[in-house]
Design a protein around this motif. Sequence first.
Motif, mmCIF file in Angstrom:
data_model
loop_
_atom_site.group_PDB
_atom_site.id
_atom_site.type_symbol
_atom_site.label_atom_id
_atom_site.label_comp_id
_atom_site.label_asym_id
_atom_site.label_seq_id
_atom_site.Cartn_x
_atom_site.Cartn_y
_atom_site.Cartn_z
ATOM 1 N N ILE A 83 40.701 30.374 43.811
ATOM 2 C CA ILE A 83 40.413 31.769 43.445
ATOM 3 C C ILE A 83 40.593 32.776 44.578
ATOM 4 O O ILE A 83 40.758 33.963 44.320
ATOM 5 N N THR A 102 42.525 38.953 45.825
ATOM 6 C CA THR A 102 42.326 37.558 45.453
ATOM 7 C C THR A 102 42.094 37.454 43.953
ATOM 8 O O THR A 102 41.773 38.439 43.286
ATOM 9 N N MET A 103 42.261 36.235 43.425
ATOM 10 C CA MET A 103 42.121 36.036 41.991
ATOM 11 C C MET A 103 40.727 36.433 41.499
ATOM 12 O O MET A 103 40.596 37.012 40.424
ATOM 13 N N ASP A 104 39.702 36.129 42.273
ATOM 14 C CA ASP A 104 38.356 36.502 41.824
ATOM 15 C C ASP A 104 38.202 38.020 41.743
ATOM 16 O O ASP A 104 37.545 38.535 40.837
ATOM 17 N N ILE A 106 40.814 40.200 41.242
ATOM 18 C CA ILE A 106 41.702 40.654 40.163
ATOM 19 C C ILE A 106 41.054 40.448 38.797
ATOM 20 O O ILE A 106 41.084 41.327 37.944
ATOM 21 N N TRP A 107 40.478 39.282 38.593
ATOM 22 C CA TRP A 107 39.904 38.938 37.295
ATOM 23 C C TRP A 107 38.413 39.255 37.178
ATOM 24 O O TRP A 107 37.820 39.047 36.126
ATOM 25 N N GLY A 108 37.805 39.699 38.234
ATOM 26 C CA GLY A 108 36.384 40.025 38.188
ATOM 27 C C GLY A 108 35.499 38.808 37.959
ATOM 28 O O GLY A 108 34.510 38.880 37.233
ATOM 29 N N LEU A 109 35.867 37.700 38.587
ATOM 30 C CA LEU A 109 35.092 36.469 38.407
ATOM 31 C C LEU A 109 33.722 36.619 39.054
ATOM 32 O O LEU A 109 33.617 37.019 40.210
ATOM 33 N N THR A 110 32.704 36.282 38.296
ATOM 34 C CA THR A 110 31.341 36.419 38.804
ATOM 35 C C THR A 110 30.543 35.127 38.722
ATOM 36 O O THR A 110 29.434 35.059 39.227
#
Length: 172
Positions: A83, A102-104, A106-110
């Motif tokens: 990520i 970073t992917m987190d 870009i995608w809003g990973l929480t």
Amino acid sequence: SNISSRIRSQLGPRIFNFPPEQFASPEWRYKHCHKLVGWTQSDDGTAHYAPFCPILYHEYAGHQDINTIFLHQSLLDIFLVIIRGPGALDRTCNVKKGGRATMDAIWGLTEITPGAIATSAILARFALSKDTALQRQGATMKINYEANFHTYLQYLSVAREERKRSVLTIFQ
């Protein structure tokens, strides 16, 4: 896959703390890592790869422990590399002005999901194996990566839904 190749060839030695020259050799990985990825022999002499293998446990002590499963540092490192990119291993993965997101970000990973943990576990096992390509079942070692992924996913999903404390710890 690109990520499985990158983890093994470029990042594996750092993630697993092995010398890069030796880690590049499938024979060396087999000789030094086959038990980490679950090689076991039954009483009748039949060898197979157990899905719940030492590389999944934090400080594996020779037996399965529900309180340490899926907590091996390598699984977290693999997830972070997926990520946040390779810089995550150096803790240099912050998004800077003009740098790549970073992917987190870009995608809003929480949060981490059971699928992310299961994927990290499979990638760790593959990276340490003698298999040369990540397939449903390894061509050389015969590890059934697909079946193991589904086993991990079911274990994590059901235990999370049932609010098992040992599994909830993984998601914190």
